[in-house]
Design a protein around this motif. Structure first.
Motif, PDB file in Angstrom:
ATOM      1  N   UNK A 324       0.504  -1.210   0.093  1.00  0.00           N
ATOM      2  CA  UNK A 324       0.128   0.189  -0.413  1.00  0.00           C
ATOM      3  C   UNK A 324       1.130   1.199   0.065  1.00  0.00           C
ATOM      4  N   UNK A 325       0.148   2.077  -0.857  1.00  0.00           N
ATOM      5  CA  UNK A 325       1.091   3.648  -0.597  1.00  0.00           C
ATOM      6  C   UNK A 325       0.073   4.872   0.113  1.00  0.00           C
ATOM      7  N   UNK A 326      -0.854   4.048   0.420  1.00  0.00           N
ATOM      8  CA  UNK A 326      -2.235   5.379   0.487  1.00  0.00           C
ATOM      9  C   UNK A 326      -1.117   6.128   1.378  1.00  0.00           C
ATOM     10  N   UNK A 327      -0.764   5.182   2.795  1.00  0.00           N
ATOM     11  CA  UNK A 327      -0.628   6.348   3.862  1.00  0.00           C
ATOM     12  C   UNK A 327       0.320   7.577   3.261  1.00  0.00           C
ATOM     13  N   UNK A 328       1.377   7.774   2.332  1.00  0.00           N
ATOM     14  CA  UNK A 328       2.036   9.341   1.848  1.00  0.00           C
ATOM     15  C   UNK A 328       1.269   9.426   0.788  1.00  0.00           C
ATOM     16  N   UNK A 329       0.777   9.030  -0.220  1.00  0.00           N
ATOM     17  CA  UNK A 329       0.179   9.561  -1.365  1.00  0.00           C
ATOM     18  C   UNK A 329      -1.469   9.872  -1.310  1.00  0.00           C
ATOM     19  N   UNK A 330      -2.184   8.839  -1.097  1.00  0.00           N
ATOM     20  CA  UNK A 330      -3.469   9.124  -0.372  1.00  0.00           C
ATOM     21  C   UNK A 330      -4.088   8.465  -1.673  1.00  0.00           C
TER      22      UNK A 330
END
Length: 374
Positions: A324-330
């Motif tokens: 997941x890259x959500x935490x950084x990029x949304x």
């Protein structure tokens, strides 16, 4: 028939970051201001007071901790609450083309290729800066690419649908290579004044270079198979398009002119659709869950991705199997799964297989089965 392969990827990341703490402070200041202005109506029970947001609420609802944006000044101003993007003249590069070119150049460099090696440009994004001329043709011109270019929009699935289009053209022999680029300025169509969604989106651009596998000069991912599907739904909708602009009196506060989502219905309806889509695609290609090294999923919501990962693999994904890259990029719309692929694929070994999947408004879902070579 030629074998299409992803030979390079690129990611443009804006310099500006909005943390959850900054966003919450701005939203709560706006909510307090709105509540004060409507105090009498609230006391009379005619309207509901706006609730405060919180960092805990955002992380629990989405897994998002921050987002990159092209402009934070307007977003964090309680009097504005949207990005302030300068209107460019027709003689200047458009903002989407500018960020797309950066991502494309990175993809070309990774593949060891130049603009002379590219036959087509597909600009696939959830919202486009203008109707015409095509943003893709502007990108083509700025890069100095011959051949042709066109835009396409399948909301959050635009990247995977673009990959299928490029891969099909390469398989048929009509072109040797194509860049699929996804410039996403999601901050411009988000309603930052809505507590239920004010934290969701960020800005970014991604690009993949797709070539005949025989033309690869280094390690590559062969595109083994692609599959796309759509079903119409109003549960994710945007009636206005790309940017918040001034509108005639009586329209400026129409909530439906920006991003809207019925989150509960989306969760209930999209997750089974996506899980079944991936499972059917894998089954038709003779691929078992044990054959998969990685899932690069659309980055909309951590809970959604965890659910899909469990359904596809038949167990909880191990660390690294479903990055997941959500935490950084949304949520960066169509670019999300490509960011994950670009950042979490270098450790794949020869013969390893994975699935790139994106899904969203439409409803739409696209999956790409890839295999590492070299």
């Amino acid at each position: 028939m030629y074998k299409p392969a992803i030979t390079g990827t690129g990611v443009f990341t804006p310099e500006t970051v909005i943390t959850n703490a900054e966003l919450v402070d701005a939203f709560n200041a706006y909510a307090d201001k709105w509540n004060a202005e409507h105090a009498e109506a609230i006391a009379a029970g005619e309207v509901e007071a706006k609730e405060h947001s919180s960092e805990d609420f955002i992380v629990k609802a989405s897994g998002i901790e921050q987002r990159y944006v092209l402009d934070k000044t307007g977003v964090l101003d309680p009097e504005v609450m949207h990005p302030l993007l300068r209107q460019r003249s027709d003689e200047e590069p458009g903002v989407m083309a500018e960020m797309a070119v950066d991502a494309c150049r990175k993809a070309l460099a990774q593949a060891g290729k130049t603009a002379a090696d590219v036959d087509a440009v597909i600009c696939a994004a959830s919202n486009l800066e203008r109707a015409y001329p095509a943003v893709a043709i502007e990108i083509q011109d700025l890069l100095g690419i011959k051949g042709f270019a066109f835009d396409m929009n399948v909301a959050c699935s635009s990247a995977t649908f673009g990959i299928q289009a490029a891969a099909d053209m390469i398989r048929s022999g009509s072109i040797r290579s194509a860049i699929v680029v996804n410039p996403e300025i999601c901050s411009a169509h988000l309603e930052w004044r809505d507590r239920d969604c004010h934290f969701i989106f960020g800005d970014v651009a991604t690009a993949v270079l797709i070539e005949r596998s025989e033309d690869a000069t280094g390690p590559y991912f062969e595109i083994k198979s692609t599959r796309c599907a759509t079903e119409f739904s109003n549960n994710i909708r945007n009636n206005n398009g790309f940017l918040r602009r001034s509108r005639p009196d009586g329209m400026k506060d129409r909530r439906d002119m920006q991003f809207m989502q019925n989150g509960r219905k989306v969760f209930k309806e999209v997750l089974p659709m996506v899980s079944q889509h991936i499972a059917d695609h894998m089954a038709d290609e003779g691929i078992e869950a044990a054959d998969l090294k990685r899932l690069w999923l659309h980055q909309a919501n951590k809970t959604m991705n965890d659910f899909i990962g469990r359904k596809v693999l038949g167990r909880d994904p191990e660390p690294g199997e479903q990055p997941n890259i959500l935490q950084d990029y949304a949520n960066t719309s169509s670019a999300g799964s490509i960011i994950a692929f670009s950042k979490y694929s270098n450790d794949m070994e020869d013969g390893d297989k994975g699935v790139i999947c994106s899904f969203g408004a439409g409803y739409s879902v696209g999956s790409v089965i890839v295999e590492r070579h070299g």
